[in-house]
Design a protein around this motif. Structure first.
Motif, PDB file in Angstrom:
ATOM      1  N   VAL A 144       0.852  -1.190   0.000  1.00  0.00           N
ATOM      2  CA  VAL A 144       0.000   0.000   0.000  1.00  0.00           C
ATOM      3  C   VAL A 144       0.885   1.237   0.000  1.00  0.00           C
ATOM      4  N   ALA A 145       0.687   2.099  -0.986  1.00  0.00           N
ATOM      5  CA  ALA A 145       1.502   3.307  -1.107  1.00  0.00           C
ATOM      6  C   ALA A 145       1.011   4.376  -0.140  1.00  0.00           C
ATOM      7  N   GLN A 146       1.943   5.240   0.259  1.00  0.00           N
ATOM      8  CA  GLN A 146       1.599   6.332   1.174  1.00  0.00           C
ATOM      9  C   GLN A 146       0.769   7.377   0.445  1.00  0.00           C
ATOM     10  N   ALA A 147      -0.215   7.946   1.120  1.00  0.00           N
ATOM     11  CA  ALA A 147      -1.111   8.915   0.498  1.00  0.00           C
ATOM     12  C   ALA A 147      -0.392  10.241   0.265  1.00  0.00           C
ATOM     13  N   SER A 148      -0.906  11.002  -0.694  1.00  0.00           N
ATOM     14  CA  SER A 148      -0.324  12.304  -1.007  1.00  0.00           C
ATOM     15  C   SER A 148      -0.714  13.332   0.049  1.00  0.00           C
ATOM     16  N   ALA A 149      -0.063  14.495  -0.013  1.00  0.00           N
ATOM     17  CA  ALA A 149      -0.324  15.540   0.977  1.00  0.00           C
ATOM     18  C   ALA A 149      -1.751  16.069   0.861  1.00  0.00           C
ATOM     19  N   ASP A 150      -2.262  16.177  -0.367  1.00  0.00           N
ATOM     20  CA  ASP A 150      -3.637  16.664  -0.555  1.00  0.00           C
ATOM     21  C   ASP A 150      -4.651  15.679   0.026  1.00  0.00           C
ATOM     22  N   ALA A 151      -4.385  14.384  -0.162  1.00  0.00           N
ATOM     23  CA  ALA A 151      -5.298  13.374   0.370  1.00  0.00           C
ATOM     24  C   ALA A 151      -5.289  13.357   1.893  1.00  0.00           C
ATOM     25  N   LEU A 152      -4.124  13.632   2.492  1.00  0.00           N
ATOM     26  CA  LEU A 152      -4.030  13.648   3.953  1.00  0.00           C
ATOM     27  C   LEU A 152      -4.801  14.821   4.553  1.00  0.00           C
ATOM     28  N   LYS A 153      -4.819  15.952   3.839  1.00  0.00           N
ATOM     29  CA  LYS A 153      -5.539  17.115   4.348  1.00  0.00           C
ATOM     30  C   LYS A 153      -7.045  16.922   4.276  1.00  0.00           C
ATOM     31  N   ALA A 154      -7.515  16.217   3.261  1.00  0.00           N
ATOM     32  CA  ALA A 154      -8.964  16.059   3.047  1.00  0.00           C
ATOM     33  C   ALA A 154      -9.519  14.792   3.689  1.00  0.00           C
ATOM     34  N   VAL A 155      -8.737  14.123   4.535  1.00  0.00           N
ATOM     35  CA  VAL A 155      -9.203  12.856   5.101  1.00  0.00           C
ATOM     36  C   VAL A 155     -10.301  13.102   6.135  1.00  0.00           C
TER      37      VAL A 155
END
Length: 221
Positions: A144-155
């Protein structure tokens, strides 16, 4: 008193309310139920806040059949995924525990349907997973790849009671109303259901009888 040889009524209408009497007041009351409900809700909210951004329902669990003949038609959340299910989903048990997947090394798969269903459940979970970076900047080692910075903000946190609704069967689509066929109108329902029941009950015996007959015919030739 009523006539005839009836049972003697044994009604006890004297409750011992006084806690200081010799009866010790063996009556329990639950007037704190509304406040207990409120305190449970507050504890759930506090727990979810501490677990953020992880799901408040805990780890992902498999969908299994309930035990015994009485409840085996119902599904519920199991303790953990089997090693076969995790391997079929392309994961390993050690890594699966680190991404919120419950593992039960003692459970076994007894049919292909449950193996396929829980494998698909794992794959769907991995496709929706938002993986946060490890502490200290360490690189995550896994499929499983690490999520991007944009995805981490919108979680957003999943506050449901169980992750991905374990134990809930999807609603079956009902057939639209239609007219009865000629065969259905002339069919005797009781006899038809009895025949279907017998066919289902004796399918193993009839199949083994057929195999024995074929084997005997081949031996005679």
């Amino acid at each position: 008193m009523p006539k005839h040889n009836n049972e003697i009524p044994r009604n006890h209408f004297r409750k011992h309310w006084n806690p200081e009497s010799s009866q010790k007041g063996h009556v329990k009351t639950f007037f704190q139920q509304p406040m207990q409900k409120k305190s449970r809700r507050i504890r759930r909210q506090q727990k979810a806040k501490l677990m953020f951004p992880r799901p408040a329902g805990g780890c992902l669990r498999p969908v299994v059949q309930s035990c015994s003949q009485r409840y085996n038609m119902k599904t519920r959340a199991g303790k953990g995924f089997t090693l076969e299910e995790i391997k079929a989903a392309g994961l390993c048990s050690k890594y699966a525990r680190t991404i919120g997947v419950a593992v039960d090394h003692r459970r076994r798969n007894h049919c292909e349907e449950s193996l396929a269903a829980n494998t698909q459940r794992l794959k769907e979970y991995v496709s929706k997973l938002v993986l946060f970076p490890l502490k200290g900047g360490a690189k995550a080692q896994g499929p499983v790849a690490q999520a991007s910075a944009d995805a981490l903000k919108a979680v957003a946190q999943d506050n449901s009671r169980s992750v991905m609704g374990a134990g809930l069967k999807p609603k079956k689509e009902q057939d639209a109303p239609r007219d009865l066929t000629k065969d259905e109108k002339s069919r005797h329902i009781y006899n038809y259901l009895r025949a279907q029941n017998r066919n289902e009950k004796f399918i193993g015996i009839r199949l083994s009888r057929k195999l024995r007959k074929e084997k005997k015919e081949k031996a005679d030739k």
